[in-house]
Design a protein around this motif. Structure first.
Motif, PDB file in Angstrom:
ATOM      1  N   UNK B 198     -38.746 -22.797 -12.194  1.00 20.25           N
ATOM      2  CA  UNK B 198     -37.671 -22.878 -11.206  1.00 20.25           C
ATOM      3  C   UNK B 198     -36.317 -22.926 -11.897  1.00 20.25           C
ATOM      4  N   UNK B 199     -36.278 -23.621 -13.038  1.00 18.34           N
ATOM      5  CA  UNK B 199     -35.020 -23.681 -13.768  1.00 18.34           C
ATOM      6  C   UNK B 199     -34.673 -22.309 -14.317  1.00 18.34           C
ATOM      7  N   UNK B 202     -33.446 -19.909 -11.805  1.00 19.63           N
ATOM      8  CA  UNK B 202     -32.212 -20.297 -11.126  1.00 19.63           C
ATOM      9  C   UNK B 202     -32.459 -20.876  -9.741  1.00 19.63           C
ATOM     10  N   UNK B 203     -33.714 -20.932  -9.331  1.00 18.08           N
ATOM     11  CA  UNK B 203     -33.992 -21.446  -7.993  1.00 18.08           C
ATOM     12  C   UNK B 203     -33.812 -22.966  -7.941  1.00 18.08           C
ATOM     13  N   UNK B 205     -31.407 -24.678  -9.230  1.00 19.70           N
ATOM     14  CA  UNK B 205     -30.004 -24.910  -8.877  1.00 19.70           C
ATOM     15  C   UNK B 205     -29.837 -24.899  -7.356  1.00 19.70           C
ATOM     16  N   UNK B 206     -30.416 -23.873  -6.742  1.00 23.29           N
ATOM     17  CA  UNK B 206     -30.260 -23.736  -5.297  1.00 23.29           C
ATOM     18  C   UNK B 206     -30.913 -24.913  -4.582  1.00 23.29           C
ATOM     19  N   UNK B 207     -32.072 -25.335  -5.096  1.00 22.33           N
ATOM     20  CA  UNK B 207     -32.747 -26.481  -4.482  1.00 22.33           C
ATOM     21  C   UNK B 207     -31.890 -27.730  -4.588  1.00 22.33           C
ATOM     22  N   UNK B 208     -31.252 -27.897  -5.762  1.00 21.65           N
ATOM     23  CA  UNK B 208     -30.454 -29.106  -5.969  1.00 21.65           C
ATOM     24  C   UNK B 208     -29.180 -29.079  -5.147  1.00 21.65           C
ATOM     25  N   UNK B 209     -28.662 -27.875  -4.882  1.00 16.71           N
ATOM     26  CA  UNK B 209     -27.472 -27.762  -4.038  1.00 16.71           C
ATOM     27  C   UNK B 209     -27.831 -28.069  -2.579  1.00 16.71           C
TER      28      UNK B 209
END
Lengths: 242, 368
Positions: B198-199, B202-203, B205-209
């Motif tokens: 996931x890191x 780049x997904x 990042x989207x999850x954390x946003x």
């Protein structure tokens, strides 16, 4: 109080990593509905600032207001009101178009019924109804980019952050993508975009250029060119970054 | 809650769509247990031996008969001189030669003791050891049952008995070890790889946003692997019970509970690994070299810990698998309960806590 003029308000933002100052006293506003270009050389502190604005990281000091919420105290509300798309497009390659939309809609807490209806209309608008059950990895880059952008907008955020959204994409696809950005901005959503392409900087309503953690220039592309006595944004950028 | 279910569902889709993951998840445990059970066996059958009987009396005949009728040995040839012993070994068929000294029966009767020499081909040290032990055991039982029972006051050699595993069945060793290894692999390695992916994509990042909090993200990623690990553990236990006749003397529910605890430990380890690795490659290498190899080599799975140099023995005390293997052996073979294995259980629980706290710390640092 929510300010109806400014959707992002940043005042004296400082972010330090140990003794390294990544963001040195940034102050700027972004107006509702505008396309705001956020430029700077690699390592100038853009990414750090975006992380703070999107609630991924806390500022060391200063006031940061996004969509009317304080990023420090109301992080969850900020998150609900922003969309984010990175240069990696951030879609799951082994899921289908529909599954990706469904998943991202789901993590924003949207109801299944709503997601379903909205997915139909979205697929139609993108003319992707035929490929809705194809895996993302089988699609061309331009399509992935469009889907990623639509996914970032799916929960109807007030602001969408685009981190180098056009990296590695051909000029025609880039043009198409900017069309989408204009449409988004026209519908009242603020677009906060970073890029390394100076022609794209010309498309923005206003542009800020960072260097070594500070904002060295912030105005419309036209004013910036006057201010720095330059022919185009390329020259402006180089004059600042030197 | 709805968000969370969607998240878990997505994770299962990742797993089911990737045939390599599926292979590791379901092919590997079965293959491993079958390989270890059948191929890497410590049991011996039909070992070719030679007998050099210098005495040729009825006692030596009886002993030879006992040995060859045991099912473990086949009398390949009778030897007639010392020189032939070496030649027999060199031909490579005979793994062991038994030498009876001159006037064996006579000496036994007169002096109460007589000598048998067991010569094993130690170019394969492990087999040699096992073969000679088997032979000793047969001779001992003969002395005890035949001679002593008949009232001859002969010297009784201290007897070696393989407690709990009379026939030194390999499965008893390999089932707990394989279980530890597979659970480590599935839980720790697959989890760390899937988070690292996931890191990388780049997904993350989207999850954390998104409004999802970090904890549900991690739990959502971990749950599918926990479920699959548990299924794997059950499959391994079932295979060893039904195919290899490994007993389950203790409480099955307790065994499964301990397994669950170990899975938790491995998962939290996987999470910790993923916090320090930014790509699937790194996650895999760390898992491979920091988890798999030490687990195989230092946990007592393959090599006995007691035989290791001191420094490696110390190192083995930080191997979580070591404690799990002890627990599983105790429960399955000896039927122990929590009263016996509480210490090991506590150690694994402590390790789980340690890994979790470390991961949360690491995660926080990144967020600041």
């Amino acid at each position: 109080m929510e300010n109806f003029e400014n959707i992002i308000e940043v005042k004296n933002l400082v972010k330090k990593f140990g003794s390294f100052v990544a963001n040195d006293n940034l102050t700027f506003n972004v107006k509702r509905g505008e396309i705001f270009g956020f430029l700077g050389a690699n390592g100038a502190g853009k990414t750090t600032a975006i992380k703070i604005l999107s609630g991924l990281s806390f500022p060391t000091s200063g006031d940061v207001n996004v969509a009317g919420f304080d990023v420090y105290r109301e992080r969850e509300k900020v998150k609900k009101n922003i969309g984010y798309m990175s240069q990696k497009f951030s879609l799951y390659e082994d899921l289908t178009v529909r599954e990706n939309i469904r998943f991202y809609g789901g993590i924003y807490g949207l109801s299944s019924k709503y997601i379903k209806e909205k997915t139909e209309s979205l697929l139609e608008r993108l003319k992707m109804t035929d490929i809705q059950d194809s895996l993302i990895k089988s699609l061309p880059l331009g399509w992935k980019q469009k889907i990623a952008f639509s996914v970032a907008l799916f929960h109807e955020p007030k602001i969408v952050f685009l981190d180098e959204p056009t990296g590695g994409v051909d000029p025609i696809t880039r043009r198409d993508f900017w069309e989408m950005i204009y449409e988004t901005s026209d519908s009242g959503i603020t677009v906060f975009v970073t890029t390394h392409y100076m022609d794209e900087a010309e498309y923005c309503d206003r542009v800020s250029i960072m260097d070594k953690g500070r904002i060295e220039g912030l105005d419309t592309p036209g004013e910036l060119k006057k201010q720095f006595d330059a022919q185009n944004m390329d020259e402006v950028f180089i004059k600042i970054a030197r | 809650m709805n968000r969370f279910i969607g998240f878990v569902k997505k994770e299962f889709l990742h797993i089911f769509r990737d045939y390599r993951t599926m292979l590791i998840l379901f092919g590997m445990p079965i293959a491993q247990i079958l390989i270890f059970g059948y191929v890497v066996s410590n049991e011996i059958t039909d070992v070719n031996i030679g007998v050099y009987d210098k005495s040729k009396d009825n006692v030596t005949h009886e002993i030879t008969n006992k040995i060859t009728s045991s099912g473990f040995f086949i009398l390949h040839e009778n030897l007639n001189s010392d020189k032939e012993i070496e030649e027999a070994f060199k031909r490579g068929i005979v793994r062991e030669v038994i030498v009876f000294e001159d006037n064996f029966a006579e000496k036994l009767e007169r002096e109460g003791t007589a000598g048998i020499q067991i010569i094993a081909d130690a170019s394969d040290a492990n087999t040699a050891n096992i073969v000679s032990n088997y032979t000793k055991a047969i001779i001992n039982s003969y002395v005890k049952n035949e001679l002593f029972a008949k009232g001859f006051p002969y010297e009784i050699v201290p007897e070696v008995r393989m407690l709990y595993n009379n026939s030194l069945k390999g499965v008893y060793m390999f089932v707990p070890g394989t279980m530890a290894l597979i659970l480590m692999l599935v839980s720790a390695m697959m989890t760390s790889i899937s988070i690292a992916r996931e890191k990388e994509m780049g997904t993350m990042e989207v999850l954390l946003v998104s409004p999802l909090k970090p904890l549900p993200i991690v739990i959502g990623k971990v749950i599918p692997y926990m479920v699959l690990s548990f299924i794997n553990a059950v499959v391994i236990i079932a295979l060893s019970y039904f195919v290899f006749d490994m007993p389950i003397m203790g409480n099955l529910a307790f065994l499964l509970l301990e397994t669950l605890l170990f899975i938790f430990m491995a998962l939290s380890m996987g999470i910790l690994i993923s916090t320090v690795s930014n790509s699937q490659m790194v996650a895999m290498f760390i898992s491979m070299f920091a988890l798999m190899l030490p687990t195989m080599l230092l946990s007592g799975f393959i090599f006995p810990i007691a035989n290791m140099p001191k420094i490696l023995q110390w190192l083995s005390t930080i191997m979580p698998a070591k404690y799990f293997i002890i627990i599983v052996k105790n429960i399955m073979i000896k039927g122990s309960g929590i009263g016996i294995v509480w210490k090991e259980t506590l150690i694994i629980a402590g390790m789980t806590l340690f890994f979790l706290v470390m991961s949360i710390k690491k995660f926080k640092v990144r967020l600041e």
